[in-house]
Design an enzyme around this catalytic site. Structure first.
Site, PDB file in Angstrom:
ATOM      1  CG  PHE A  57       3.443 -17.773  18.919  1.00 28.95           C
ATOM      2  CD1 PHE A  57       2.582 -18.157  17.513  1.00 28.95           C
ATOM      3  CD2 PHE A  57       4.466 -17.778  18.928  1.00 28.95           C
ATOM      4  CE1 PHE A  57       3.918 -16.808  16.770  1.00 28.95           C
ATOM      5  CE2 PHE A  57       5.415 -17.294  18.113  1.00 28.95           C
ATOM      6  CZ  PHE A  57       5.029 -16.837  17.062  1.00 28.95           C
ATOM      7  CG  ASP A  91      -7.324  -7.014   8.032  1.00 30.06           C
ATOM      8  OD1 ASP A  91      -6.638  -6.698   8.432  1.00 30.06           O
ATOM      9  OD2 ASP A  91      -7.698  -5.802   6.440  1.00 30.06           O
ATOM     10  CB  CYS A 105       0.341  -6.084  15.587  1.00 25.76           C
ATOM     11  SG  CYS A 105       1.831  -5.322  15.364  1.00 25.76           S
ATOM     12  N   GLY A 106       0.042  -9.687  14.420  1.00 24.49           N
ATOM     13  CA  GLY A 106      -0.474 -11.335  13.955  1.00 24.49           C
ATOM     14  C   GLY A 106      -1.996 -11.055  14.547  1.00 24.49           C
ATOM     15  CG  HIS A 137      -7.136  -2.707  10.355  1.00 28.44           C
ATOM     16  ND1 HIS A 137      -6.236  -2.238  11.140  1.00 28.44           N
ATOM     17  CD2 HIS A 137      -7.864  -3.326  10.130  1.00 28.44           C
ATOM     18  CE1 HIS A 137      -5.105  -2.993  10.076  1.00 28.44           C
ATOM     19  NE2 HIS A 137      -5.915  -3.838   9.567  1.00 28.44           N
ATOM     20  CE1 TYR A 140       2.307  -6.937  -4.113  1.00 26.06           C
ATOM     21  CE2 TYR A 140       1.237  -6.426  -2.071  1.00 26.06           C
ATOM     22  CZ  TYR A 140       2.062  -7.481  -2.464  1.00 26.06           C
ATOM     23  OH  TYR A 140       2.755  -8.362  -1.966  1.00 26.06           O
ATOM     24  CE  LYS A 161      -5.791  -3.444   5.336  1.00 31.22           C
ATOM     25  NZ  LYS A 161      -5.878  -4.173   6.739  1.00 31.22           N
ATOM     26  NE  ARG A 190      -0.527  -7.949   2.437  1.00 28.94           N
ATOM     27  CZ  ARG A 190      -1.179  -7.847   3.104  1.00 28.94           C
ATOM     28  NH1 ARG A 190      -1.389  -8.136   3.656  1.00 28.94           N
ATOM     29  NH2 ARG A 190      -0.053  -6.898   3.698  1.00 28.94           N
ATOM     30  NE  ARG A 216      -2.377  -1.595   3.526  1.00 24.85           N
ATOM     31  CZ  ARG A 216      -1.931  -0.604   4.632  1.00 24.85           C
ATOM     32  NH1 ARG A 216      -1.922   1.318   4.507  1.00 24.85           N
ATOM     33  NH2 ARG A 216      -1.909  -0.738   5.444  1.00 24.85           N
ATOM     34  CB  SER A 220      -0.501  -2.839   8.839  1.00 25.95           C
ATOM     35  OG  SER A 220      -2.149  -2.352   8.808  1.00 25.95           O
TER      36      SER A 220
HETATM   37  C1  OXD Z   1      -3.040  -4.506   6.806  1.00 27.65           C
HETATM   38  C2  OXD Z   1      -3.224  -5.908   6.014  1.00 27.65           C
HETATM   39  O1  OXD Z   1      -2.425  -3.823   5.714  1.00 27.65           O
HETATM   40  O2  OXD Z   1      -4.022  -6.041   6.616  1.00 27.65           O
HETATM   41  O3  OXD Z   1      -3.494  -4.073   7.668  1.00 27.65           O
HETATM   42  O4  OXD Z   1      -3.028  -5.965   3.905  1.00 27.65           O
HETATM   43 MN    MN Z   2      -4.963  -4.884   8.046  1.00 25.59          MN
END
Ligand code: OXD
Ligand code: MN
Length: 596
Positions: free
Chosen positions: A505, A288, A265-266, A241, A212, A221, A380, A71, A263
């Protein structure tokens, strides 16, 4: 269905405007069928844009241009009528000027190409929370990714033709095949010509020059967060989000949790986690984005507006996320900017296998000795959510699922404890508004400096962030609301020598269990200056061997550390000027007073 058969004047006029301007060779309506999906994939294999993989089944490699890998926030604009409405955290452009610029940029932009019309629904088409969109694009890559990530069908087009509201999405890679110009595997435009633009008042999205991810798959998004956040504000609901997970206790009691993390962070890992504590089960609703509306019972009901996962590949493994690995191994997956094994399989950094030789994402031979990354760090996988082995049976329920808890978090090496329950809704909004990650020494600003990412929405809020905080406060005032409890979690706390204090985890299920207990009144907490922390013994640590000192650091209030970050919070709040709700300054003053 043919566009000549459409009867809705607004829809027809919009379509015709872009066809006349971009002058594609042909127009194709996408119907969401497997046959059309296969046909487009085969065409991309023939053109060199896709490579068919030997395994997983029915899966493809795509490799982007080196300049089009993520992005581009500095080319992402909110074109609100008034600059003030975009706020200090967004780039703004005047809508009329932007449209005039597009009238030039899109002139002949699709020469030599096909314009695909993608009618799609965000959420189950019959859900009262779902919304529709139509994306026009000249990228077959976008078409097949949208077919995985959203619900594409001609039924949506029919409903829009019958007058149903929709978001107008237009996309071009910005690489017309004029003259005798040949096509290339990943057409795109130079960065200074890329534009990802949102028109909140007219609910439109126009994206030019990038193929992309979030720049081009406009349902994600651009629509589901930036435009939907504006719709949500105007209509009294929430577009966030957030992942959504279903948590079932050994007794069979169910609670649904939604969690906002910045984004990378798991979120995907947490949404699909395998609990280490016996008898507990986590199932996935979404990884997401969450759209939530109040039900008549005063609860917030959430849907996942997406139909697939667009996950970051590097770092995904049988250790970090076995269920994501199982999902993609079932096939029907598109891998973008990953590395390829000599056997035609896929690889990325931290993958479970240890290859000796690969073709890297830049199409060059690669061996471990090369010292470079074989997959791009933002490589991805695009994969259908329905294939996830732990997808909850009700993940597409039109009515959504009732949310009991919101989790916020970031990456904090210091100060922030493992889990902290907000004292009330307003305090929870303050926690969301001050969400932050610590920058490493390598980033501008240096170690200890915080990068604030309120509600993980910094790049995704389609209007003034101060008004967005106000919207959160207003949600708390909804008549008869039974609000979710709010928690702040931090899996990333480190010791002075840099080691992680918490195993993370699957062991994060221990924290989820405590949160579950707080929601049904069975887990004990102690009130502190920063919120409610687990009382000694109330966090299930059976089978874990965490040193006493580490546990203490994870679960105590670091008063000095908190006092040290207060000036950064103050500076963060100053950015929002008069639009910062008074409640936020009051929360800050109260925190200061409590810390003494
Ligand atoms: C982000 C994604 O950047 O989900 O948050 O791709
Ligand atoms: Mn995201």
């Amino acid at each position: 269905m043919d566009i000549k058969d459409l009867k809705n004047a607004d829809l027809k006029e919009w379509l015709q405007y872009w066809i006349d301007l971009a002058t594609p060779d042909q127009v194709v309506i996408c119907d969401g069928s497997q046959a059309q999906y296969n046909e487009i994939c085969n065409m991309m294999v023939a053109s060199g844009a896709f490579i068919k993989m030997k395994w997983p089944l029915n899966s493809y490699f795509a490799r982007s241009d080196k300049s089009d890998v993520a992005r581009v926030e500095e080319r992402t604009f909110i074109c609100a009528n008034k600059k003030e409405d975009a706020g200090p955290t967004n780039y703004w452009k005047d809508p009329a000027e932007m449209k005039a610029e597009f009238a030039e940029l899109f002139k002949g932009a699709m020469v030599g190409r096909t314009l695909y019309v993608i009618p799609f629904s965000m959420g189950h088409p019959d859900s009262p929370i779902a919304k529709y969109g139509i994306e026009l694009t000249d990228s077959p890559y976008v078409v097949v990714n949208m077919c995985i990530m959203t619900r594409v069908s001609t039924e949506i087009l029919k409903r829009v033709d019958d007058g149903r509201e929709f978001v107008k999405c237009v996309h071009s890679v910005g690489y017309p095949l004029d003259g005798d110009k040949a096509d290339i595997p990943w057409p795109s435009a130079p960065v200074e010509k890329k534009y990802i633009t949102h028109f909140p008042e007219t609910r439109e999205i126009i994206s030019y020059g990038s193929g992309y991810g979030g720049n081009a798959l406009l349902g994600k998004k651009c629509f589901a967060l930036r435009i939907a956040s504006v719709q949500a504000r105007d209509e009294g609901w929430m577009a966030e989000h957030m992942l959504i997970l279903k948590l079932t206790s050994p007794e069979g009691e169910v609670k649904y949790v939604a969690a906002a993390f910045p984004s990378a962070c798991g979120k995907t890992n947490l949404a699909m986690m395998e609990p280490t504590i016996p008898g507990w089960k986590v199932e996935t609703i979404g990884d997401d984005i969450a759209w939530m509306k109040f039900g008549e019972d005063g609860q917030l009901y959430a849907i996942n507006p997406e139909a697939g996962f667009f996950g970051v590949a590097p770092g995904t493994s049988m250790k970090s996320n076995p269920n994501a690995m199982r999902t993609i191994n079932r096939g029907n997956t598109i891998f973008t900017n990953c590395a390829m094994t000599p056997e035609g399989g896929v690889w990325w950094e931290d993958h479970d296998s240890k290859p000796e030789f690969l073709v890297d994402w830049t199409r060059r031979p690669w061996t471990p000795a090369k010292g470079t990354k074989a997959a791009h760090p933002n490589a991805r996988f695009t994969t259908p959510a329905a294939q996830c082995p732990v997808i909850a049976p009700e993940w597409e329920a039109p009515e959504g699922v009732p949310i009991s808890a919101f989790l916020f978090g970031g990456r904090r090496r210091t100060v922030v404890p493992l889990v902290n329950e907000a004292m009330n809704w307003e305090h929870g909004v303050f926690m969301g508004a001050t969400m932050a990650s610590e920058m490493t020494a390598a980033a501008l600003g240096g170690a200890g400096q915080l990068r604030f990412d309120p509600f993980a929405m910094l790049p995704f809020c389609g209007y003034h962030m101060g008004d967005y905080f106000k919207h959160w406060l207003n949600i708390g005032k909804h008549k008869g609301a039974k609000l979710p409890k709010i928690f702040y979690v931090n899996w990333f706390r480190r010791g002075e020598d840099g080691h992680f204090l918490w195993p993370g985890f699957g062991d994060n299920s221990r924290v989820l269990k405590w949160i579950f207990g707080r929601c049904n009144g069975t887990a004990k907490a102690k009130a502190t200056a920063i919120g409610n922390l687990p009382e000694a013994g109330s966090l299930d640590l059976n089978g874990l061997n965490i040193p006493e000192a580490d546990l203490k650091a994870l679960l105590e209030v670091d008063c000095k550390g908190w006092k040290d970050v207060l000036p950064q919070i103050e500076a963060h709040f100053e950015k929002f000027g008069a639009k910062l709700p008074a409640e936020m300054n009051k929360q800050l003053a109260d925190l200061k007073a409590r810390l003494g």
